[in-house]
Design an enzyme around this catalytic site. Structure first.
Site, short mmCIF file in Angstrom:
data_model
loop_
_atom_site.label_atom_id
_atom_site.label_comp_id
_atom_site.label_asym_id
_atom_site.label_seq_id
_atom_site.Cartn_x
_atom_site.Cartn_y
_atom_site.Cartn_z
N GLU A 270 0.87 -1.18 0.00
CA GLU A 270 0.00 0.00 0.00
C GLU A 270 0.90 1.22 0.00
O GLU A 270 1.52 1.56 1.01
CB GLU A 270 -0.91 0.01 1.23
N CYS A 304 -1.17 9.52 1.97
CA CYS A 304 -0.96 8.91 0.66
C CYS A 304 -2.06 9.30 -0.32
O CYS A 304 -1.83 9.34 -1.52
CB CYS A 304 -0.86 7.40 0.79
#
Length: 509
Positions: A270, A304
């Site tokens: 991720e 992110c």
């Protein structure tokens, strides 16, 4: 294992189509000499500091990875044999332990990351909420099935855990993001070795203690303290059955390469994103500006899913940018416990602040036009103001993740050009359309390469009830969030009958 401990210069390292990496592994532009820090100067000792003050938060010795893995391997058979109901009850007790320690955990998160206290409290709430979401997700995503089979037998489908899973956590959400791997992994019957970021070990230690106090032993959910060397040792260890990683693309690529010859290991990546938000026809300029500012500058841009690139229809540019700049000018940035509460705190450390300052100057000197300058009030502390720069005129915009409060703006004339610009990246985590018609959103959704595609919503704070992940340099098609159960257990098909029944009906003499 957040990334290498040096800053990579732009020349020859971060041209379009390449990614420069900083000390946390997040891409950024600029020129800087290699720097050491107290965190990496002595690999035998890990030290974390308050970004807001420079004060020491935590100090401890790095773990012996071979010993940690051996304890986990010994603990796994008994944990995997526990009834699912027992494992679920224990993670519910973990949620109660977090509730008891909520203030202490939030304070530690705020001190160690620099984020405002209100935001640290939200992170703690997310840790608690993840438990029930994960229990529901496991029941839905890995449900047992039995079908009638030949000779009055059955065909069963059940799920098994992988074994020993290493969870490598980031610094920006040092409790919530690793917890999003740990809880589903434990429910499925895996044992977990949790290595928090070397920049947030105190938070990791408190989180692990909550698991242990809940009755999940320190061998089943085990803390491994360390820096890049310990992270690399965990990834490469033969007795680790999977690596669940959240962090930068550079580190994720390194993990992927290291394990490319090990198809037996579960690898979940991720990673970050060079995320785009497209602003098209809408009369709600004030609302659009709020969505933009939230997406670009929440957590000082250290998410992110944060928007890095704002793609605006030329006819709306002046009105939208005037409102965005006005709102960004009003944002308060300060220390975690300031009153009144700031909107955003510092970035993680001075090395990150140096790199982001150099990145802004690079964009400015290569065709960018400053709309709101990046300001650093104190060179000895990593506080940065929100900044906005128009990069429309740049011939080659480097495709990197600037992990901080820098928003790049690009003007376009038609919708197809806007979609092409949104896709002008090797990353593929998040994208959002603000404004536009339902037909335009359908086109945007169908043609935008990203794992999260929103309409008139921020890119940050994805739903716990949905998958969380991306494509390209943002992930390896194993989304976390609600879909974490998919990679924490594997399906096993079983043909079953109570007594053996068989005959050979052809080919006998």
């Amino acid at each position: 294992m957040d990334g290498p401990a040096t800053t990579t210069a732009i020349e020859g390292a971060a041209a379009p189509g390449q990614t420069a990496a900083g000390p946390d592994g997040h891409g950024r532009l600029g020129t800087a000499a290699e720097r050491g820090s107290a965190r990496s100067a002595n690999r035998a000792e890990i030290v974390s500091f308050e970004p807001a003050t420079g004060a020491e938060v935590w100090r401890g010795k790095a773990s012996d990875i071979d010993d940690v893995v051996a304890r986990a391997r010994r603990a796994w058979p008994a944990w995997a044999a526990q009834p699912l109901s027992t494992r679920m009850e224990l993670v519910r007790r973990f949620a109660n332990e977090v509730r008891k320690d909520a203030d202490k955990l939030a304070t530690t998160i705020a001190r160690e990351t620099g984020k405002p206290m209100w935001e640290a409290r939200i992170e703690v709430e997310n840790v608690v909420n993840k438990v029930e979401v994960s229990i529901r997700a496991y029941a839905e995503r890995t449900a047992q099935r039995k079908l009638d089979n030949a000779l009055q037998g059955t065909m069963a489908v059940r799920h098994k855990p992988h074994g020993v899973l290493a969870v490598l956590g980031p610094y920006n959400m040092p409790a919530h993001l690793p917890n999003s791997h740990i809880v589903p992994a434990l429910i499925a019957g895996n044992v977990v070795i949790f290595k928090p970021s070397e920049k947030a070990p105190a938070t990791g230690e408190l989180l692990a203690r909550c698991f242990n106090r809940a009755g999940i032993s320190a061998a089943v959910c085990q803390l491994a303290i360390g820096g890049p060397a310990e992270g690399q040792a965990l990834v490469a260890h033969d007795d680790v059955d999977g690596v669940l990683f959240t962090g930068s693309a550079n580190t994720g690529i390194t993990i992927n390469r290291k394990l490319s010859s090990r198809p037996d290991k579960m690898v979940v990546l991720e990673m970050g994103g060079n995320n785009a938000m497209v602003v098209w026809d809408t009369p709600k300029i004030t609302d659009a500006a709020a969505i933009i500012v939230q997406s670009a500058f929440a957590s000082s841009g250290q998410r992110c899913t944060a928007v890095r690139r704002l793609v605006i229809k030329s006819g709306m540019y002046d009105a939208v940018m005037a409102e965005v700049k006005s709102l960004a000018d009003r944002l308060v940035f300060g220390a975690p416990f300031d009153e009144p509460a700031p909107f955003m705190g510092p970035v993680i450390d001075n090395i990150a602040a140096d790199g982001l300052t150099e990145s802004f100057l690079y964009l400015l000197s290569h065709g960018g036009r400053a709309i709101k300058h990046l300001v650093r009030p104190n060179d000895s502390l990593p506080f940065l103001s929100p900044s906005i720069i128009d990069t429309t005129a740049m011939k080659d915009r480097p495709d990197v993740e600037l992990f901080g409060p820098i928003l790049q703006v690009i003007r376009v004339d038609d919708f197809d050009e806007a979609i092409a610009e949104a896709n002008n990246t090797r990353f593929g985590l998040a994208a959002s359309l603000v404004g536009g018609s339902p037909q335009e959103y359908n086109k945007f959704w169908a043609n935008t390469r990203a794992g999260i595609v929103n309409w008139n919503r921020p890119t940050i704070s994805p739903s716990h009830a949905a998958p969380m992940g991306g494509i390209g340099l943002s992930g390896n098609h194993r989304p976390t969030g609600y879909y974490a159960a998919d990679y924490c257990a594997y399906p096993v098909a079983s043909g079953e009958i109570e007594q053996p029944r068989a005959m050979i009906g052809v080919g006998l003499r």
